[in-house]
Design an enzyme around this catalytic site. Structure first.
Site, PDB file in Angstrom:
ATOM      1  N   ARG A  56       0.839  -1.204   0.000  1.00 30.15           N
ATOM      2  CA  ARG A  56       0.000   0.000   0.000  1.00 30.15           C
ATOM      3  C   ARG A  56       0.878   1.261   0.000  1.00 30.15           C
ATOM      4  NH1 ARG A  56      -5.307   0.085   1.273  1.00 30.15           N
ATOM      5  NH2 ARG A  56      -5.388  -1.999   2.106  1.00 30.15           N
ATOM      6  N   MET A  98     -11.615   3.781  -4.418  1.00 28.55           N
ATOM      7  CA  MET A  98     -11.900   2.711  -3.470  1.00 28.55           C
ATOM      8  C   MET A  98     -10.631   2.071  -2.895  1.00 28.55           C
ATOM      9  SD  MET A  98     -14.938   3.082  -3.094  1.00 28.55           S
ATOM     10  CE  MET A  98     -16.643   3.125  -3.593  1.00 28.55           C
ATOM     11  N   ARG A  99      -9.663   2.897  -2.528  1.00 27.42           N
ATOM     12  CA  ARG A  99      -8.447   2.405  -1.874  1.00 27.42           C
ATOM     13  C   ARG A  99      -8.273   3.159  -0.563  1.00 27.42           C
ATOM     14  NH1 ARG A  99      -7.022  -2.151  -3.199  1.00 27.42           N
ATOM     15  NH2 ARG A  99      -4.988  -1.771  -2.279  1.00 27.42           N
ATOM     16  N   LEU A 158      -6.055   4.971   1.993  1.00 22.38           N
ATOM     17  CA  LEU A 158      -4.755   5.642   1.895  1.00 22.38           C
ATOM     18  C   LEU A 158      -3.924   5.360   3.152  1.00 22.38           C
ATOM     19  CD1 LEU A 158      -5.867   9.027   0.292  1.00 22.38           C
ATOM     20  CD2 LEU A 158      -4.681   7.120  -0.823  1.00 22.38           C
ATOM     21  N   ASN A 211     -12.638  13.392   0.906  1.00 23.99           N
ATOM     22  CA  ASN A 211     -13.341  12.226   0.368  1.00 23.99           C
ATOM     23  C   ASN A 211     -14.838  12.467   0.515  1.00 23.99           C
ATOM     24  OD1 ASN A 211     -13.813   9.728  -0.757  1.00 23.99           O
ATOM     25  ND2 ASN A 211     -13.040   8.536   0.988  1.00 23.99           N
ATOM     26  N   HIS A 264     -18.610  10.228   0.954  1.00 21.37           N
ATOM     27  CA  HIS A 264     -19.140   8.902   1.286  1.00 21.37           C
ATOM     28  C   HIS A 264     -20.670   8.961   1.259  1.00 21.37           C
ATOM     29  CE1 HIS A 264     -19.227   4.921   2.971  1.00 21.37           C
ATOM     30  NE2 HIS A 264     -20.096   5.338   3.873  1.00 21.37           N
ATOM     31  N   GLN A 293     -27.317  14.669  -4.359  1.00 20.50           N
ATOM     32  CA  GLN A 293     -26.830  15.580  -3.306  1.00 20.50           C
ATOM     33  C   GLN A 293     -25.299  15.616  -3.274  1.00 20.50           C
ATOM     34  OE1 GLN A 293     -28.905  17.628  -1.842  1.00 20.50           O
ATOM     35  NE2 GLN A 293     -30.472  16.595  -3.072  1.00 20.50           N
TER      36      GLN A 293
HETATM   37  C1  GAR Z   1     -20.023   7.817  -4.656  1.00 19.36           C
HETATM   38  O1  GAR Z   1     -21.349   7.523  -4.298  1.00 19.36           O
HETATM   39  C2  GAR Z   1     -19.160   7.988  -3.415  1.00 19.36           C
HETATM   40  O2  GAR Z   1     -19.868   8.529  -2.337  1.00 19.36           O
HETATM   41  C3  GAR Z   1     -18.742   6.567  -3.143  1.00 19.36           C
HETATM   42  O3  GAR Z   1     -18.483   6.034  -4.414  1.00 19.36           O
HETATM   43  C4  GAR Z   1     -19.363   6.630  -5.361  1.00 19.36           C
HETATM   44  C5  GAR Z   1     -18.560   7.050  -6.560  1.00 19.36           C
HETATM   45  O4  GAR Z   1     -19.374   7.479  -7.595  1.00 19.36           O
HETATM   46  N1  GAR Z   1     -17.599   6.521  -2.272  1.00 19.36           N
HETATM   47  C6  GAR Z   1     -17.472   5.665  -1.267  1.00 19.36           C
HETATM   48  O5  GAR Z   1     -18.261   4.792  -1.034  1.00 19.36           O
HETATM   49  C7  GAR Z   1     -16.228   5.863  -0.403  1.00 19.36           C
HETATM   50  N2  GAR Z   1     -16.300   5.062   0.757  1.00 19.36           N
HETATM   51  P1  GAR Z   1     -18.761   8.242  -8.857  1.00 19.36           P
HETATM   52  O6  GAR Z   1     -17.591   7.375  -9.363  1.00 19.36           O
HETATM   53  O7  GAR Z   1     -19.892   8.253  -9.838  1.00 19.36           O
HETATM   54  O8  GAR Z   1     -18.338   9.595  -8.427  1.00 19.36           O
END
Ligand code: GAR
Length: 231
Positions: free
Chosen positions: A70, A95-96, A98, A112, A114, A178
Protein backbone atom coordinates in the site's frame (compact mmCIF):
# COMPACT_ATOMS: atom_id res chain seq x y z
CA UNK A 1 -9.01 41.99 -1.33
CA UNK A 2 -7.02 40.24 -4.05
CA UNK A 3 -8.82 37.22 -5.45
CA UNK A 4 -7.21 33.87 -4.71
CA UNK A 5 -5.89 31.74 -7.56
CA UNK A 6 -8.06 28.73 -8.48
CA UNK A 7 -7.25 25.80 -6.22
CA UNK A 8 -5.23 23.10 -8.01
CA UNK A 9 -6.90 19.71 -7.72
CA UNK A 10 -5.81 16.13 -8.22
CA UNK A 11 -8.86 13.87 -8.45
CA UNK A 12 -8.54 10.18 -7.56
CA UNK A 13 -11.12 7.79 -9.01
CA UNK A 14 -11.79 4.08 -9.39
CA UNK A 15 -14.98 4.00 -11.45
CA UNK A 16 -17.82 6.00 -12.97
CA UNK A 17 -16.59 9.44 -12.04
CA UNK A 18 -19.97 11.17 -11.74
CA UNK A 19 -18.59 13.27 -8.86
CA UNK A 20 -15.59 14.15 -11.04
CA UNK A 21 -18.08 15.29 -13.68
CA UNK A 22 -19.98 17.39 -11.12
CA UNK A 23 -16.70 19.09 -10.15
CA UNK A 24 -15.80 19.72 -13.81
CA UNK A 25 -19.29 21.14 -14.44
CA UNK A 26 -19.30 23.36 -11.33
CA UNK A 27 -15.93 24.78 -12.40
CA UNK A 28 -17.32 25.32 -15.91
CA UNK A 29 -20.29 27.27 -14.50
CA UNK A 30 -17.95 29.40 -12.38
CA UNK A 31 -19.41 28.12 -9.06
CA UNK A 32 -16.08 26.50 -8.21
CA UNK A 33 -12.77 28.25 -8.76
CA UNK A 34 -10.60 25.21 -9.37
CA UNK A 35 -8.22 23.80 -11.91
CA UNK A 36 -8.15 20.02 -12.21
CA UNK A 37 -4.47 19.36 -12.86
CA UNK A 38 -4.74 15.58 -13.11
CA UNK A 39 -7.17 12.68 -12.73
CA UNK A 40 -5.64 9.43 -11.51
CA UNK A 41 -7.39 6.06 -11.51
CA UNK A 42 -6.19 2.85 -9.89
CA UNK A 43 -8.22 0.94 -12.50
CA UNK A 44 -7.45 1.08 -16.22
CA UNK A 45 -11.07 0.76 -17.37
CA UNK A 46 -12.55 3.48 -15.14
CA UNK A 47 -15.21 5.49 -16.98
CA UNK A 48 -14.05 8.64 -15.23
CA UNK A 49 -10.82 8.58 -17.27
CA UNK A 50 -12.87 9.17 -20.42
CA UNK A 51 -14.64 12.11 -18.78
CA UNK A 52 -11.25 13.66 -17.97
CA UNK A 53 -9.94 13.17 -21.51
CA UNK A 54 -13.10 14.68 -22.97
CA UNK A 55 -12.32 17.84 -21.01
CA UNK A 56 -8.61 17.78 -21.94
CA UNK A 57 -7.60 17.03 -18.34
CA UNK A 58 -4.45 14.88 -17.99
CA UNK A 59 -5.63 11.37 -17.06
CA UNK A 60 -3.31 8.73 -15.63
CA UNK A 61 -3.63 5.14 -14.53
CA UNK A 62 -1.61 3.94 -11.56
CA UNK A 63 -2.71 0.38 -10.83
CA UNK A 64 -2.40 -0.57 -7.20
CA UNK A 65 -1.93 -4.23 -8.20
CA UNK A 66 1.48 -3.42 -9.62
CA UNK A 67 2.90 -2.37 -6.27
CA UNK A 68 4.10 -4.75 -3.56
CA UNK A 69 2.58 -2.70 -0.73
CA UNK A 70 0.00 0.00 0.00
CA UNK A 71 2.86 2.35 0.91
CA UNK A 72 4.65 1.82 -2.42
CA UNK A 73 1.43 2.54 -4.30
CA UNK A 74 0.89 5.67 -2.22
CA UNK A 75 4.44 6.88 -2.92
CA UNK A 76 3.76 6.60 -6.66
CA UNK A 77 0.45 8.45 -6.21
CA UNK A 78 2.05 11.23 -4.16
CA UNK A 79 4.85 11.66 -6.72
CA UNK A 80 2.40 11.92 -9.61
CA UNK A 81 0.24 14.44 -7.72
CA UNK A 82 3.31 16.52 -6.81
CA UNK A 83 4.47 16.48 -10.44
CA UNK A 84 1.18 18.13 -11.35
CA UNK A 85 1.57 20.69 -8.52
CA UNK A 86 -1.64 19.56 -6.83
CA UNK A 87 -2.73 21.49 -3.71
CA UNK A 88 -5.83 19.49 -2.76
CA UNK A 89 -6.41 15.78 -3.36
CA UNK A 90 -10.06 14.94 -4.04
CA UNK A 91 -11.09 11.29 -3.70
CA UNK A 92 -14.16 10.75 -5.85
CA UNK A 93 -15.22 7.13 -5.68
CA UNK A 94 -11.59 6.11 -5.10
CA UNK A 95 -11.90 2.71 -3.47
CA UNK A 96 -8.45 2.41 -1.87
CA UNK A 97 -7.56 3.07 1.73
CA UNK A 98 -4.75 5.64 1.90
CA UNK A 99 -1.71 4.94 4.06
CA UNK A 100 0.26 7.38 6.25
CA UNK A 101 2.54 7.92 3.22
CA UNK A 102 -0.18 9.84 1.34
CA UNK A 103 -1.50 11.48 4.52
CA UNK A 104 1.98 12.84 5.27
CA UNK A 105 2.50 14.01 1.68
CA UNK A 106 -0.79 16.01 1.77
CA UNK A 107 -1.53 16.80 5.43
CA UNK A 108 -5.13 18.05 5.85
CA UNK A 109 -5.28 18.29 2.07
CA UNK A 110 -7.16 15.14 1.13
CA UNK A 111 -10.96 15.11 0.91
CA UNK A 112 -13.34 12.23 0.37
CA UNK A 113 -17.08 11.75 -0.10
CA UNK A 114 -19.14 8.90 1.29
CA UNK A 115 -22.80 7.95 0.57
CA UNK A 116 -24.00 8.00 4.20
CA UNK A 117 -24.28 10.35 7.14
CA UNK A 118 -20.97 9.44 8.77
CA UNK A 119 -20.15 8.04 11.25
CA UNK A 120 -23.10 5.81 10.30
CA UNK A 121 -22.48 3.14 7.67
CA UNK A 122 -18.81 3.50 6.71
CA UNK A 123 -17.25 1.14 4.16
CA UNK A 124 -18.82 -0.42 1.09
CA UNK A 125 -22.59 -0.82 0.43
CA UNK A 126 -23.51 2.08 2.71
CA UNK A 127 -26.86 2.57 0.97
CA UNK A 128 -27.83 -1.10 1.40
CA UNK A 129 -26.76 -0.94 5.04
CA UNK A 130 -29.02 2.09 5.55
CA UNK A 131 -31.97 0.24 4.00
CA UNK A 132 -31.36 -2.85 6.11
CA UNK A 133 -31.12 -0.73 9.24
CA UNK A 134 -34.49 0.89 8.55
CA UNK A 135 -33.26 4.46 9.02
CA UNK A 136 -35.67 7.24 7.97
CA UNK A 137 -32.86 9.48 6.75
CA UNK A 138 -29.46 8.92 5.24
CA UNK A 139 -27.33 11.11 2.99
CA UNK A 140 -23.76 11.90 2.14
CA UNK A 141 -20.70 13.35 3.82
CA UNK A 142 -17.64 15.24 2.60
CA UNK A 143 -14.75 14.91 5.04
CA UNK A 144 -10.99 15.27 5.42
CA UNK A 145 -9.31 11.89 5.12
CA UNK A 146 -7.65 10.30 8.15
CA UNK A 147 -6.23 6.81 8.56
CA UNK A 148 -9.47 4.98 9.35
CA UNK A 149 -12.12 3.85 6.86
CA UNK A 150 -14.42 6.81 6.05
CA UNK A 151 -13.29 8.54 9.21
CA UNK A 152 -12.19 12.15 9.52
CA UNK A 153 -13.31 15.72 10.26
CA UNK A 154 -16.66 16.39 8.57
CA UNK A 155 -16.96 19.39 6.24
CA UNK A 156 -20.48 19.19 4.74
CA UNK A 157 -23.36 16.72 4.96
CA UNK A 158 -26.59 16.45 3.00
CA UNK A 159 -29.63 14.54 4.25
CA UNK A 160 -32.08 12.59 2.10
CA UNK A 161 -35.19 10.69 3.21
CA UNK A 162 -35.49 6.94 2.82
CA UNK A 163 -38.81 6.38 1.06
CA UNK A 164 -41.19 3.41 0.92
CA UNK A 165 -40.26 1.12 -1.96
CA UNK A 166 -36.65 2.28 -2.08
CA UNK A 167 -34.08 -0.20 -3.26
CA UNK A 168 -30.31 0.30 -3.30
CA UNK A 169 -30.39 1.86 -6.76
CA UNK A 170 -33.15 4.40 -6.11
CA UNK A 171 -31.65 5.44 -2.80
CA UNK A 172 -28.17 5.70 -4.35
CA UNK A 173 -29.52 7.96 -7.10
CA UNK A 174 -31.16 10.27 -4.55
CA UNK A 175 -27.92 10.44 -2.56
CA UNK A 176 -25.78 10.96 -5.67
CA UNK A 177 -27.78 14.04 -6.65
CA UNK A 178 -26.83 15.58 -3.31
CA UNK A 179 -23.19 14.47 -3.59
CA UNK A 180 -22.97 16.42 -6.83
CA UNK A 181 -24.16 19.56 -4.99
CA UNK A 182 -22.06 19.37 -1.85
CA UNK A 183 -18.69 18.14 -3.14
CA UNK A 184 -17.97 21.13 -5.39
CA UNK A 185 -19.15 23.42 -2.61
CA UNK A 186 -16.84 21.85 -0.01
CA UNK A 187 -13.92 22.21 -2.43
CA UNK A 188 -14.83 25.85 -3.03
CA UNK A 189 -14.85 26.50 0.74
CA UNK A 190 -11.35 24.99 0.91
CA UNK A 191 -10.21 27.11 -2.03
CA UNK A 192 -11.48 30.23 -0.29
CA UNK A 193 -9.37 29.31 2.76
CA UNK A 194 -12.47 29.11 4.94
CA UNK A 195 -11.93 25.64 6.47
CA UNK A 196 -10.04 25.22 9.73
CA UNK A 197 -9.66 21.80 11.36
CA UNK A 198 -9.85 21.71 15.17
CA UNK A 199 -9.62 18.12 16.37
CA UNK A 200 -12.57 16.30 14.83
CA UNK A 201 -14.37 19.53 13.97
CA UNK A 202 -14.11 21.68 10.87
CA UNK A 203 -14.85 25.35 11.46
CA UNK A 204 -16.16 27.26 8.45
CA UNK A 205 -15.38 30.97 8.40
CA UNK A 206 -18.36 33.28 7.73
CA UNK A 207 -20.72 30.33 7.77
CA UNK A 208 -24.36 31.35 7.28
CA UNK A 209 -25.93 29.77 10.33
CA UNK A 210 -29.09 27.74 10.03
CA UNK A 211 -31.86 27.73 12.62
CA UNK A 212 -34.11 25.19 14.26
CA UNK A 213 -36.42 25.04 11.25
CA UNK A 214 -33.71 22.93 9.61
CA UNK A 215 -34.90 19.98 11.71
CA UNK A 216 -36.48 17.27 9.56
CA UNK A 217 -39.08 14.66 10.43
CA UNK A 218 -39.74 11.59 8.29
CA UNK A 219 -42.52 10.52 8.00
CA UNK A 220 -44.10 13.98 8.01
CA UNK A 221 -45.56 14.67 11.42
CA UNK A 222 -49.18 15.89 11.42
CA UNK A 223 -48.43 17.73 14.69
CA UNK A 224 -45.83 20.04 13.27
CA UNK A 225 -47.46 23.31 12.11
CA UNK A 226 -44.58 24.02 9.71
CA UNK A 227 -45.10 20.74 7.95
CA UNK A 228 -48.91 20.55 7.85
CA UNK A 229 -50.40 20.46 4.36
CA UNK A 230 -52.61 23.37 3.19
CA UNK A 231 -56.37 22.53 3.20
C1 GAR B 1 -20.02 7.82 -4.66
O1 GAR B 1 -21.35 7.52 -4.30
C2 GAR B 1 -19.16 7.99 -3.42
O2 GAR B 1 -19.87 8.53 -2.34
C3 GAR B 1 -18.74 6.57 -3.14
O3 GAR B 1 -18.48 6.03 -4.41
C4 GAR B 1 -19.36 6.63 -5.36
C5 GAR B 1 -18.56 7.05 -6.56
O4 GAR B 1 -19.37 7.48 -7.59
N1 GAR B 1 -17.60 6.52 -2.27
C6 GAR B 1 -17.47 5.66 -1.27
O5 GAR B 1 -18.26 4.79 -1.03
C7 GAR B 1 -16.23 5.86 -0.40
N2 GAR B 1 -16.30 5.06 0.76
P1 GAR B 1 -18.76 8.24 -8.86
O6 GAR B 1 -17.59 7.38 -9.36
O7 GAR B 1 -19.89 8.25 -9.84
O8 GAR B 1 -18.34 9.60 -8.43
Amino acid sequence: MAQRAPVKLGVLISGTGSNLQAIIDAAGRGELRAEIRVVISNRAGAQGLERARRHAIPARVIEHRRFPSREDFDRALAEALAEHRVELVVCAGFMRLLSPVMLAAFPDRIMNIHPALLPAFPGVHAQQAALEHGVRFTGCTVFFVREGVDDGPIIVQAVVPVLPGDDEERLSERIRAQEHRIYPWAIQLFGEGRLAIEGRTVRIADFPLGDESLALVNPRSPHSPRLSRPH
